[in-house]
Design an enzyme around this catalytic site. Structure first.
Site, PDB file in Angstrom:
ATOM      1  N   CYS A   1     -41.460  -6.294 -92.946  1.00  0.00           N
ATOM      2  CA  CYS A   1     -42.675  -6.156 -92.151  1.00  0.00           C
ATOM      3  C   CYS A   1     -43.891  -6.196 -93.066  1.00  0.00           C
ATOM      4  CB  CYS A   1     -42.638  -4.846 -91.396  1.00  0.00           C
ATOM      5  SG  CYS A   1     -42.459  -3.467 -92.528  1.00  0.00           S
TER       6      CYS A   1
ATOM      7  N   TYR B   1     -30.301  -8.612 -85.268  1.00  0.00           N
ATOM      8  CA  TYR B   1     -30.759  -7.391 -85.950  1.00  0.00           C
ATOM      9  C   TYR B   1     -29.902  -6.205 -85.518  1.00  0.00           C
ATOM     10  CZ  TYR B   1     -34.030  -3.653 -87.289  1.00  0.00           C
ATOM     11  OH  TYR B   1     -34.627  -2.539 -87.829  1.00  0.00           O
TER      12      TYR B   1
ATOM     13  N   HIS C   1     -30.380   0.112 -88.928  1.00  0.00           N
ATOM     14  CA  HIS C   1     -31.054   1.379 -88.680  1.00  0.00           C
ATOM     15  C   HIS C   1     -30.858   1.776 -87.212  1.00  0.00           C
ATOM     16  CE1 HIS C   1     -32.512   0.425 -92.553  1.00  0.00           C
ATOM     17  NE2 HIS C   1     -33.546  -0.301 -92.196  1.00  0.00           N
TER      18      HIS C   1
ATOM     19  N   ASP D   1     -33.051   2.927 -97.487  1.00  0.00           N
ATOM     20  CA  ASP D   1     -32.973   1.508 -97.825  1.00  0.00           C
ATOM     21  C   ASP D   1     -34.172   1.127 -98.697  1.00  0.00           C
ATOM     22  OD1 ASP D   1     -32.474  -1.228 -97.803  1.00  0.00           O
ATOM     23  OD2 ASP D   1     -33.434  -1.517 -95.855  1.00  0.00           O
TER      24      ASP D   1
END
Ligand code: ADP
Ligand code: SF4
Length: 686
Positions: A31, A171, A174, A266
């Protein structure tokens, strides 16, 4: 052996389903806080990575539908055909440099509150939404919802293909992913074929993966981004089940892109994790699949990268932050210029962009996200046509970056520093627990400056205005930094706090210089940034009893945006450091302080043999003012301009100081800067 021969294995092509990556350097999805309001800036940033040699360059999450609206975060959407041109722009620019373009299709399920779209959040079961504070719950998806979601995901995949992407992601990472939410028996309490057994809980993942392969798999590689291990205390799924999901679907995708959960583990800052830290958690993946595996670990050393490939841990060197700090990392390795790599310091200022809904910044790379806006290139600057002699006073991050950029532009630069070392605050702060890697800000610039014959460095050279005027430089830049205050003025206190004469009051610099040796110590933090925790750790490590007091309701609240706050709080507790929140400093006595509860006003007295104030700083702008306040003397000495950069101008993050020095150097010979000196993408109001 030359650098390129030694690391030749890193430059082998690797097949990913129907496409081939030209080497093993893979910019994983990341991001950037920009969202889809600035597609040109985004395309410019990604294209720079492609130019810098990354074989695969991916987008951030692309939300597949209006039920995954993560506002106020700056999302990129692929909800409808109108979203395709912005993605096609990025793809076209990435392709121009011979890289593959990847996109990450995502649905956040119960992590999306859908504030803007006003759709009900969706999830396997009805739960409070996870990423927001809104008192809002998801709808437990019925079969029609599941069918609609699959259709919309498939349509988004087809849009991705139309935009020209080579790699299309599912995706599954998480707790943010709707697919991971279905995996979790804690969130998924369904009684139908999507709940109960692991086979059932992974059904939607399998269906979405198969749908995507059927829709675009003929031309696009279909990748899965998967969280292989949950390191956070509140785990949604056990390791054995995560492993089992990979094993059962091992050959279905064309590529596995794996990392640990959650994001703060992460993208762990360098306080918590060193290069290659994910290996022990993900090294089993290649034993389960024949498909290529991408992994991350804030890789900046080609030897570490090579070792992981040779040991069969990874096929691709995945990177987000290292590619932000140095978009040209692969090219530098290929050309045997390893010493030129601008290594990520693991400060997570880049991530703060996403978490503050702001365009990404980087401490090491001031040009990131400025490729299109300002036309800046990380590896080149325009040569000046008027190479005046320039004196820069102060060799902290601002002065170093300014000297380096001016030197590259062809100016005759003299850099004078009062201390015996280069680096200013970076040297001081990087001596604190957890901040050691930050010295890379100094080291990269110091080495690069040594390569420039037109830059002269003078250490142990504190200059005053008379000396500066004597030297006859036509331009002077003050990068003289800032000094921590001793009077507690900061956010909460706009006036100095009443202090008894005999009180022992210290600043962060005193802690760094080992001048605090009597406990108990109260460390008062009204700055709220990254420093207080590191100072407290140092003091506790020196054997002193430490209490941290803050007027804020959360300790070190800014570090939440760098993904560190919770883990820092854990560090405080583990080290026996007491943290008192919502407590403002009322007065400072000799051996004690008085605090006031910010809610009730109730007073508390704390013993404090030493009080350390982490509040705010005063710019060291005395030299600047001494020069500009005497214009006749300036003119007589031939000085045409006096400017200031970094903390001497406005104290801030190290990233701000680096940017300030860089911008000043780029604009030194520019006509008067416009009020808005960058291109903007303006709203289309037709
Ligand atoms: P910034 O973050 O803006 O670069 P720093 O505080 O890290 O600021 O660095 C400022 C540097 O300027 C320090 O290393 C300090 O020693 C140096 N400095 C300050 N005043 C003078 C001066 N008058 N002459 C030379 N160096 C100075
Ligand atoms: Fe690395 Fe910090 Fe730059 Fe992020 S901001 S890429 S963590 S140096």
């Amino acid at each position: 052996m030359s650098g390129s021969e030694r690391y030749a294995k890193l430059f082998e092509p690797v097949r990913i389903g129907p496409v081939v990556a030209k080497n093993r350097f893979y910019q994983t999805p990341h991001c950037n806080g920009t969202g889809d309001w600035s597609p040109r800036a985004l395309a410019g940033m990604r294209a720079m990575k492609a130019e810098g040699g990354w074989a695969v360059v991916c987008t951030e999450n692309l939300m597949v539908d209006a039920w995954s609206d993560i506002s106020p975060f700056a999302a990129v959407r692929l909800w409808s055909d109108e979203d395709v041109p912005a993605q096609a722009l990025m793809v076209e620019q990435v392709h121009r440099h011979g890289a593959l373009a990847g996109c990450e299709l995502a649905h956040f399920g119960i992590a999306a509150s859908n504030r803007v779209s006003r759709e009900p959040p969706l999830g396997p079961s009805s739960r409070l939404t996870m990423e927001a504070v809104d008192p809002v719950q998801s709808r437990a998806m019925d079969k029609a919802d599941i069918r609609s979601f699959r259709r919309r995901h498939r349509e988004a995949a087809m849009r991705a293909k139309r935009a020209g992407f080579d790699v299309v992601y599912i995706y599954c990472l998480h707790e943010n992913s709707i697919l991971s939410q279905f995996f979790s028996p804690l969130v998924n309490d369904r009684r139908d074929e999507y709940g109960g057994s692991l086979e059932n809980r992974s059904r939607l993942f399998r269906e979405i993966l198969q749908d995507t392969k059927d829709a675009v798999g003929d031309r696009c590689a279909v990748a899965v981004r998967f969280g292989v291990k949950q390191l956070e205390p509140n785990r949604m799924l056990e390791d054995a089940e995560l492993r089992e999901i990979i094993a059962r679907h091992a050959e279905m995708p064309d590529l596995w892109d794996v990392c640990v959960n959650n994001w703060s583990y992460d993208s762990a800052s360098s306080r918590f994790a060193a290069e290659g830290h994910e290996e022990p958690h993900m090294d089993f993946v290649k034993t389960l699949t024949s498909k290529p595996v991408v992994g991350v670990g804030r890789f900046t050393s080609p030897d570490t990268m090579l070792a992981q490939v040779k040991r069969g841990v990874l096929d691709f060197i995945g990177a987000a932050r290292p590619s932000i700090a140095d978009p040209f990392l692969p090219r530098k390795i290929e050309e045997g210029r390893v010493a030129d790599i601008r290594e990520c310091i693991g400060c997570n200022v880049c991530i703060a962009g996403e978490n503050t809904f702001t365009t990404m910044r980087c401490t090491q790379n001031p040009t990131i996200m400025e490729e299109w806006r300002r036309g800046w290139h990380p590896e080149s600057v325009p040569l000046t046509r008027s190479p005046d002699p320039v004196l820069i006073v102060g060799a902290g991050p601002a002065g170093l970056e300014c000297a380096l950029t001016l030197g590259r532009r062809g100016y005759a630069v003299t850099l004078a520093e009062a201390a015996h070392t280069l680096g200013g605050r970076v040297v001081r702060e990087s001596s604190l627990p957890g901040l050691g890697e930050w010295i890379r800000v100094r080291d990269y610039r110091a080495y690069q400056l040594q390569q420039l014959s037109n830059v002269q460095l003078y250490l142990a050279s504190a200059l005053d205005a008379a000396q500066v005027r004597e030297y006859g430089f036509s331009r002077v830049i003050c990068a003289t930094g800032a000094t921590w205050r001793r009077d507690a003025v900061g956010r909460t206190h706009v006036r100095p706090v009443a202090t008894e004469g005999a009180a022992s009051v210290f600043t962060p610099d005193d802690v760094i210089d080992n001048r605090v040796d009597a406990g108990p110590v109260v460390l008062y933090d009204d700055d709220g940034g990254y420093l207080a925790a590191a100072l407290a750790e140092k003091l506790a490590g020196d054997g002193l009893s430490v209490t941290v007091v803050t007027p804020h309701t959360t300790f070190a609240r800014w570090t939440a945006v760098t993904l560190e706050q919770e883990r820092l709080m854990g560090h405080m507790l583990e080290r026996g450091i007491e943290v008192r929140v919502a407590s403002a400093l009322a007065s400072v006595g000799s051996g004690h302080i008085e605090c006031r509860c910010v809610y009730s006003g109730a007073s508390t007295r704390l013993e404090a043999a030493s009080l350390v104030l982490v509040t705010s700083r005063v710019p060291n702008d005395g030299l600047y003012h001494a020069l500009i306040d005497a214009p006749a003397d300036l003119e007589a000495s031939g000085i045409r301009s006096v400017l200031r950069a970094g903390d001497c101008d406005a104290p801030g993050l190290i990233a701000t100081a680096v940017f300030s020095g860089h911008r000043l150097a780029r604009q030194l010979d520019a006509p008067d800067a416009a009020d808005v000196d960058y291109r903007r993408e303006l709203p289309d109001a037709d």
